[in-house]
Structures are given as C-alpha cells and as structure tokens.
Scaffold this active site. Structure first.
Site, PDB file in Angstrom:
ATOM      1  N   ILE A  18       1.155 -10.841   0.215  1.00 43.94           N
ATOM      2  CA  ILE A  18       2.164  -9.874   0.646  1.00 43.94           C
ATOM      3  C   ILE A  18       1.695  -9.093   1.861  1.00 43.94           C
ATOM      4  O   ILE A  18       2.466  -8.869   2.805  1.00 43.94           O
ATOM      5  CB  ILE A  18       2.511  -8.932  -0.519  1.00 43.94           C
ATOM      6  CG1 ILE A  18       3.271  -9.695  -1.614  1.00 43.94           C
ATOM      7  CG2 ILE A  18       3.343  -7.739  -0.036  1.00 43.94           C
ATOM      8  CD1 ILE A  18       3.465  -8.911  -2.897  1.00 43.94           C
ATOM      9  N   ASP A  69     -14.507  -3.203   1.019  1.00 39.92           N
ATOM     10  CA  ASP A  69     -14.059  -3.198  -0.374  1.00 39.92           C
ATOM     11  C   ASP A  69     -13.224  -1.947  -0.574  1.00 39.92           C
ATOM     12  O   ASP A  69     -13.747  -0.829  -0.630  1.00 39.92           O
ATOM     13  CB  ASP A  69     -15.270  -3.202  -1.303  1.00 39.92           C
ATOM     14  CG  ASP A  69     -14.886  -3.228  -2.773  1.00 39.92           C
ATOM     15  OD1 ASP A  69     -13.709  -2.966  -3.100  1.00 39.92           O
ATOM     16  OD2 ASP A  69     -15.776  -3.501  -3.605  1.00 39.92           O
ATOM     17  N   ASN A  96      -1.663  -1.891   0.198  1.00 43.24           N
ATOM     18  CA  ASN A  96      -1.223  -3.160  -0.380  1.00 43.24           C
ATOM     19  C   ASN A  96      -2.269  -3.818  -1.267  1.00 43.24           C
ATOM     20  O   ASN A  96      -1.920  -4.551  -2.198  1.00 43.24           O
ATOM     21  CB  ASN A  96      -0.841  -4.127   0.749  1.00 43.24           C
ATOM     22  CG  ASN A  96      -0.717  -5.553   0.259  1.00 43.24           C
ATOM     23  OD1 ASN A  96       0.266  -5.927  -0.376  1.00 43.24           O
ATOM     24  ND2 ASN A  96      -1.741  -6.366   0.530  1.00 43.24           N
ATOM     25  N   SER A 148       3.648  -1.173  -5.049  1.00 40.84           N
ATOM     26  CA  SER A 148       3.527  -1.050  -6.493  1.00 40.84           C
ATOM     27  C   SER A 148       3.932  -2.390  -7.103  1.00 40.84           C
ATOM     28  O   SER A 148       3.496  -3.440  -6.636  1.00 40.84           O
ATOM     29  CB  SER A 148       4.392   0.106  -6.991  1.00 40.84           C
ATOM     30  OG  SER A 148       4.378   0.224  -8.383  1.00 40.84           O
ATOM     31  N   TYR A 162      -3.463  -3.810 -15.549  1.00 42.02           N
ATOM     32  CA  TYR A 162      -2.794  -3.864 -14.245  1.00 42.02           C
ATOM     33  C   TYR A 162      -1.572  -2.953 -14.189  1.00 42.02           C
ATOM     34  O   TYR A 162      -1.385  -2.211 -13.218  1.00 42.02           O
ATOM     35  CB  TYR A 162      -2.399  -5.316 -13.974  1.00 42.02           C
ATOM     36  CG  TYR A 162      -1.548  -5.552 -12.753  1.00 42.02           C
ATOM     37  CD1 TYR A 162      -2.118  -5.628 -11.488  1.00 42.02           C
ATOM     38  CD2 TYR A 162      -0.159  -5.747 -12.866  1.00 42.02           C
ATOM     39  CE1 TYR A 162      -1.335  -5.876 -10.355  1.00 42.02           C
ATOM     40  CE2 TYR A 162       0.621  -5.993 -11.746  1.00 42.02           C
ATOM     41  CZ  TYR A 162       0.032  -6.049 -10.499  1.00 42.02           C
ATOM     42  OH  TYR A 162       0.807  -6.301  -9.390  1.00 42.02           O
ATOM     43  N   LYS A 166      -0.229   0.055 -11.342  1.00 47.74           N
ATOM     44  CA  LYS A 166       0.960  -0.025 -10.501  1.00 47.74           C
ATOM     45  C   LYS A 166       1.918   1.131 -10.777  1.00 47.74           C
ATOM     46  O   LYS A 166       2.622   1.597  -9.878  1.00 47.74           O
ATOM     47  CB  LYS A 166       1.644  -1.378 -10.687  1.00 47.74           C
ATOM     48  CG  LYS A 166       0.835  -2.528 -10.083  1.00 47.74           C
ATOM     49  CD  LYS A 166       0.536  -2.262  -8.602  1.00 47.74           C
ATOM     50  CE  LYS A 166      -0.205  -3.395  -7.933  1.00 47.74           C
ATOM     51  NZ  LYS A 166      -0.414  -3.147  -6.482  1.00 47.74           N
ATOM     52  N   ILE A 195       6.305 -12.596  -7.426  1.00 46.75           N
ATOM     53  CA  ILE A 195       6.118 -13.126  -6.077  1.00 46.75           C
ATOM     54  C   ILE A 195       4.988 -14.157  -6.114  1.00 46.75           C
ATOM     55  O   ILE A 195       3.916 -13.896  -6.666  1.00 46.75           O
ATOM     56  CB  ILE A 195       5.742 -12.001  -5.084  1.00 46.75           C
ATOM     57  CG1 ILE A 195       6.728 -10.818  -5.176  1.00 46.75           C
ATOM     58  CG2 ILE A 195       5.676 -12.553  -3.666  1.00 46.75           C
ATOM     59  CD1 ILE A 195       8.138 -11.135  -4.779  1.00 46.75           C
ATOM     60  N   THR A 197       1.902 -15.632  -5.002  1.00 49.33           N
ATOM     61  CA  THR A 197       0.745 -15.331  -4.154  1.00 49.33           C
ATOM     62  C   THR A 197      -0.478 -16.015  -4.756  1.00 49.33           C
ATOM     63  O   THR A 197      -0.409 -16.629  -5.829  1.00 49.33           O
ATOM     64  CB  THR A 197       0.474 -13.816  -4.067  1.00 49.33           C
ATOM     65  OG1 THR A 197      -0.024 -13.361  -5.331  1.00 49.33           O
ATOM     66  CG2 THR A 197       1.739 -13.045  -3.705  1.00 49.33           C
TER      67      THR A 197
END
Length: 258
Positions: A18, A69, A96, A148, A162, A166, A195, A197
């Site tokens: 993204i 990082d 991002n 997010s 995770y 977000k 998405i 990726t």
C-alpha cells in the site's frame, strides 16, 4: 489534473504494498516523495526500484528514501529530517508501515505481540509526532494520514494482536485531529478492507480467496492501488475541511458484515 504539485510528502513503510502504491500515485500528482523502508536488502532493492520508476516518470530530484526500523522514535525522526533536507519542508505525512503475522491468541508468543504493537502503533505514534512537530514549526499546516484497517472495527481470530493496533491508529488520528487542528494540520485515517499485499498474499489463494471476495459487494478483493486515490484526496486541498475522518476503502465489505 495534478492535485499535489509543490507538496513534499513522507511515507513510512513504502517500499512495497500500500505504501508503494500511495507514493507512486502522489508522485504522479506532482508531489516530491520521501519514503522510509525497513533496513534489509530486499526492502532497499524495492525502494531503489520505486525511485527509478518515479524518476523515469517525473525526472530526477523528486524522490528520496531512508532506511529505518519504524518501531523506534529515531526512524520517524530520520524520515522527517530526510524529507526536509531534500525538499525543504513537509506538507503531507502518511503513517503506513505495518506487520500482521497471523497467530493463535492462546499460543501467541509475547515477542510476536510486542513486535506487532511496536511497529504498528508505537511506530505510528512516534513518526506522526515527528511529522507534526515539523509541520507546526513551519506554520503552514499540513495533512497527516494514518493507514488503519477495517480490522479497527471488526474482530479477527488470528489477529488479536493486530486489530488493537489498527484501532489505535484510528484513535490516534482522531485525537491528533483535535490536538493539531489549531495549527491547520488535518489528521485522517484510511481503513483498507482485504487488500492483496505481501503480508497476506499466501492466505488469499484458491477457495479461501474466492470466498472472501464473494463477501465484498464490489465482487473482488482490493489491490494496493485502490488506496492511492483516497490518499491523494486526503493529502490534497480538495479535503481542506476534512479532519478526524475514517475513510473505509473496502469495496463495501464492512456494511455487508453488519
């Protein structure tokens, strides 16, 4: 129509996925773009390839990159400093960078949890803080975009580490919209749906991917480029009265889950 002509942009985690799509589209809309990428050889090569593509389309001098990082405060500071060093200012910042190592809740190692939080939420906080300081010092406002996820609004059985990060990015953008509005700095969140990726590509093949696509009203899974247009809008002056917003980019998946 070039919507970002003259704007300087910094994006975390933009060597691929993204972030890469957003960087490329913003450059195509006239922005100068500085990206952060993870300090390993594959990411460095991907960043160089992105820079070469932007140079081929726009010419030299409109792309820069810096390794780091993003879980550390220093990486966000280095990205902002690099953007200012190359372009003289910072108008747009996109948080991002993120990871999502799928794991069972009850057997998840502590370091998997901590690393996910460190990259996704700590990194977003510290890098956004660095960007906000620069924009505030310039006194010319700016746009901050946090990537997010639809996961901020729904659960995920293998994403219990995770999804809270977000949700945190969404909350961070909403709180920063309040904290920074007086300085003309707008803060908004993009919430991608599913998405394709490098994070999830192996999980989206075959019958599972087809079943997930069938749940999306628009009939397909998303691609990184689907986030690029909304990001350009939020970065541009077309959204000059938009702040604190959560923009779902999910093909209608969230409303279909209700």
């Amino acid at each position: 129509m070039a919507l970002l002509t003259g704007k300087a942009v910094a994006i975390t985690g933009a060597a691929s996925g993204i972030g890469r799509a957003i960087a490329l589209e913003m450059a195509r809309h006239g922005a100068s773009v500085c990206i952060n990428y993870y300090p390993d050889e594959p990411s460095a090569a991907a960043a160089a390839a992105l820079g070469a593509q932007i140079a081929a389309e726009r010419g030299p001098g409109v792309f820069a990159s810096v390794a780091g990082d993003i879980s550390t405060p220093e990486a966000g500071q280095a990205l902002v400093a690099a953007a200012v060093a190359h372009f003289g200012k910072l108008d747009v910042f996109v948080s991002n960078a993120g990871i999502c190592p799928f794991a069972e809740f009850t057997t998840m190692p502590a370091d998997t949890y901590r690393r996910t939080v460190a990259v996704n939420l700590d990194g977003a906080f510290f890098a956004t803080q660095a960007a906000a300081r620069q924009m505030q010092a310039q006194g010319t406002g700016g746009s901050i975009i946090g990537v997010s996820s639809i996961s901020a609004l729904v659960g995920g059985g293998l994403q219990t580490h995770y999804t809270p990060t977000k949700a945190g990015v969404l909350s961070l953008m909403q709180s920063c919209a309040v904290a920074l509005g007086q300085h003309g700095i707008r803060c908004n969140a993009l919430l991608p749906g599913t998405i394709r990726t490098g994070l999830n590509e192996a999980d989206l093949v075959g019958a599972k991917g087809a079943a997930m696509a069938a749940r999306v009203p628009l009939g397909r899974l998303g691609e990184p480029a689907d986030l690029a247009g909304p990001a350009v809008f939020l970065a541009s002056d077309l959204s000059c009265y938009v702040t604190g917003a959560q923009v779902l980019v999910d093909g209608g998946l969230f409303v279909n889950l209700q």
